[in-house]
Design an enzyme around this catalytic site. Structure first.
Site, PDB file in Angstrom:
ATOM      1  N   GLU A 135       0.829  -1.194   0.000  1.00 42.84           N
ATOM      2  CA  GLU A 135       0.000   0.000   0.000  1.00 42.84           C
ATOM      3  C   GLU A 135       0.870   1.253   0.000  1.00 42.84           C
ATOM      4  O   GLU A 135       2.101   1.186   0.147  1.00 42.84           O
ATOM      5  CB  GLU A 135      -0.936  -0.002   1.221  1.00 42.84           C
ATOM      6  N   HIS A 147      -8.811   9.917   3.380  1.00 39.23           N
ATOM      7  CA  HIS A 147      -8.462   8.831   2.459  1.00 39.23           C
ATOM      8  C   HIS A 147      -8.683   9.334   1.041  1.00 39.23           C
ATOM      9  O   HIS A 147      -9.742   9.902   0.737  1.00 39.23           O
ATOM     10  CB  HIS A 147      -9.324   7.598   2.732  1.00 39.23           C
ATOM     11  N   ARG A 201      -0.912   9.090   2.008  1.00 41.34           N
ATOM     12  CA  ARG A 201      -2.277   9.552   1.788  1.00 41.34           C
ATOM     13  C   ARG A 201      -2.432  11.069   1.809  1.00 41.34           C
ATOM     14  O   ARG A 201      -3.259  11.616   1.074  1.00 41.34           O
ATOM     15  CB  ARG A 201      -3.206   8.923   2.837  1.00 41.34           C
ATOM     16  N   HIS A 232     -11.100  10.073   7.126  1.00 44.68           N
ATOM     17  CA  HIS A 232     -10.869   8.642   7.308  1.00 44.68           C
ATOM     18  C   HIS A 232     -10.322   8.271   8.679  1.00 44.68           C
ATOM     19  O   HIS A 232     -10.772   7.306   9.290  1.00 44.68           O
ATOM     20  CB  HIS A 232      -9.892   8.174   6.229  1.00 44.68           C
ATOM     21  N   ARG A 255      -0.899   8.943   9.371  1.00 43.60           N
ATOM     22  CA  ARG A 255      -0.767   7.494   9.565  1.00 43.60           C
ATOM     23  C   ARG A 255      -0.349   6.779   8.288  1.00 43.60           C
ATOM     24  O   ARG A 255      -0.918   7.010   7.219  1.00 43.60           O
ATOM     25  CB  ARG A 255      -2.100   6.907  10.063  1.00 43.60           C
TER      26      ARG A 255
END
Length: 526
Positions: free
Chosen positions: A117, A243, A290, A351, A386
């Site tokens: 990811e 997100h 992100r 998110h 994060r």
């Protein structure tokens, strides 16, 4: 009104709360554990986590690389000691989940199939199709059902923590202790008193403070708001992660998440013209962290005036795509979008919160007897942003830490029966004639935060937001004081507190870091 006593009171039934309950109950079978949750016991942010859990599993991967990726994603505001602790304990946490029965996907060789990811330098995401959180939640609930000293209380809404403030005894700001919580039984509409020698807040996130969010409707920041009212330290609330790829469905809440793992699988982001705009933004393109991808999409939408961008999966191995992402594929098809031949419309959505209740490495908050775990806590792991799939991991590692602390150092503790805890007083209150004012104020908060305190902020926007929120706070408090309590009025009160904290702490930050970006902090180059 009734009074209940237990050894350990846990508020929240996601991965954080349930993992603590299981570990503690197994080691201390003589101790009673209550897990209260405001909806069905399976309803939590955990349940909706798609991508997976990050852990160094491949022999070619390393702790050093996972630590570095986490620090880079967090814009170097993460606590390196915490990052090291979490990363190094991750593999054992995964083995623990597998032992309990979690069914992570395997490759053709029968080994764990590791995904990749955004922000990760290696394949290290353990997953179960595109519903990893659902699988983990199911596993934990099965374990809980086998332990007779755990009692689950669904549809029990925690109103407020019981602290020294309620005892009317002298205390300093640094010596506040927690003794339990006032909890609304939604089936009887009675507010009961729950007392415990140890209390854990595991109440999840705050996504519903925004109009567009991937979080379920229960994510109203209840634990953070309760802790704030109890004078706990709350930090880093300005860092809200958006997100990049929520399915574009105006008016739908929560927004359907198109997992980061889809981009890890090779999907491209494109604008209306078909251009891969991320190539000009970051060398990692679609797999940048992100905050970078979300801001890039936001800029693209502002520049073009388009309502969304697109995620292009048409070039991918579609049988493998369907195997890995069956729910995403079916959701798109149900809306008339065929990922085999059509681009998927996507937009950023609120998110995850990096901040929250400040805790130490054992999960202790600044209030005595009170722990916090999961998204409602601020551990220092995430810094300003994060890293993908570090959230369930954080809850598992700190869940173990809290359980160990209770088992080793608090098992001997019993509730002080000499404390005179007052029952909840609702004298002079009445059932509101209509709840439209509550729903109106909730939508107003969401619109204020979405318009003024989202991906890009400014001093002017924040000041305007604060003015609006101050009025709503006063209006909500008037309604709260004269109303018989309901989850709706309590959630509104909590959302107002969370919104205030985000705005107030955003105003204090003078440097753009990670998920926080203010136009007033951008240096103008001559």
């Amino acid at each position: 009104m009734s009074v209940f006593k237990t050894d350990l009171l846990i508020l929240g039934s996601g991965v954080a709360g349930l993992s603590i309950a299981i570990k503690t109950a197994t080691s201390l079978p003589e101790k009673s554990i209550l897990v209260a949750t405001k909806a069905d016991e399976s309803e939590s942010n955990t349940k909706y986590a798609q991508g997976g859990i990050a852990a160094v599993w491949d022999k070619l991967d390393s702790f050093e690389d996972h630590i570095k990726d986490t620090m880079v994603a967090g814009d170097y505001l993460s606590d390196q000691n915490v990052v090291k602790m979490v990363v190094e304990e991750a593999p054992n946490c995964m083995k623990q989940l597998i032992t309990w029965g979690t069914d992570f996907d395997q490759n053709k060789e029968g080994e764990i199939d590791l995904g990749k990811e955004g922000g990760h330098s290696a394949n290290r995401i353990l997953h179960f199709k595109d519903i990893t959180g659902f699988e983990v939640e199911k596993t934990l609930l099965e374990q809980v059902s086998k332990l007779p000293n755990i009692k689950l209380l669904p549809y029990h809404f925690a109103i407020d923590l019981i602290t020294d403030h309620h005892l009317h005894k002298k205390h300093s700001q640094d010596s506040i202790s927690c003794y339990g919580a006032y909890i609304l039984n939604q089936k009887t509409n009675k507010i009961d008193t729950y007392l415990a020698s140890s209390v854990v807040l595991a109440t999840g996130g705050i996504g519903q403070v925004y109009a567009a969010t991937t979080n379920p409707v229960i994510a109203t920041g209840d634990g953070i708001a309760m802790a704030y009212r109890a004078k706990a330290k709350i930090t880093d609330m300005e860092f809200v992660q958006f997100h990049p790829t929520a399915l574009y469905q105006p008016g739908e809440s929560p927004s359907f998440l198109i997992s980061e793992a889809v981009r890890g699988f090779g999907a491209f982001l494109r604008n209306k013209k078909g251009e891969r705009f991320m190539l000009a933004i970051d060398k990692r393109a679609e797999l940048a962290p992100r905050d970078i991808v979300s801001r890039a999409i936001n800029s693209e939408l502002i520049f073009t005036g388009d309502p969304h961008v697109y995620l292009d999966c048409t070039h991918l191995d579609m049988p493998e795509f369907i195997k890995h992402f069956p729910n995403i594929y079916e959701k798109c098809k149900s809306l008339g979008i065929n990922p085999e031949s059509q681009w998927i419309p996507v937009i950023p959505a609120a998110h995850y919160l990096m901040g929250g209740i400040e805790v130490d490495t054992n999960g202790y908050s600044s209030i005595g007897n009170l722990f916090a775990c999961g998204e409602c806590s601020r551990t220092g792991l995430h810094g300003a942003n994060r890293l993908a799939s570090n959230s369930l991991l954080e809850a598992l590692v700190f869940g173990n830490k809290i359980a160990q602390e209770i088992i080793q150092n608090r098992a001997h503790m019993i509730f002080n029966s000499k404390l005179l805890i007052p029952e909840w007083d609702e004298e002079g209150t009445m059932v509101p004639k209509e709840k439209v004012l509550i729903s109106h104020n909730r939508k107003t908060i969401q619109n204020i935060m979405t318009d003024l305190v989202a991906i890009v902020r400014s001093n002017e926007r924040l000041e305007k937001a604060l003015d609006h929120l101050n009025y709503l706070f006063q209006d909500t408090e008037k309604a709260y004081e004269k109303s018989k309590l309901s989850p709706q009025i309590c959630e509104l009160r909590n959302l107002n507190a969370v919104a205030y904290l985000i705005v107030h702490q955003s105003m204090a930050r003078k440097e753009n870091k990670g998920a926080f970006f203010s136009l007033d902090n951008v240096e103008v180059k001559e």
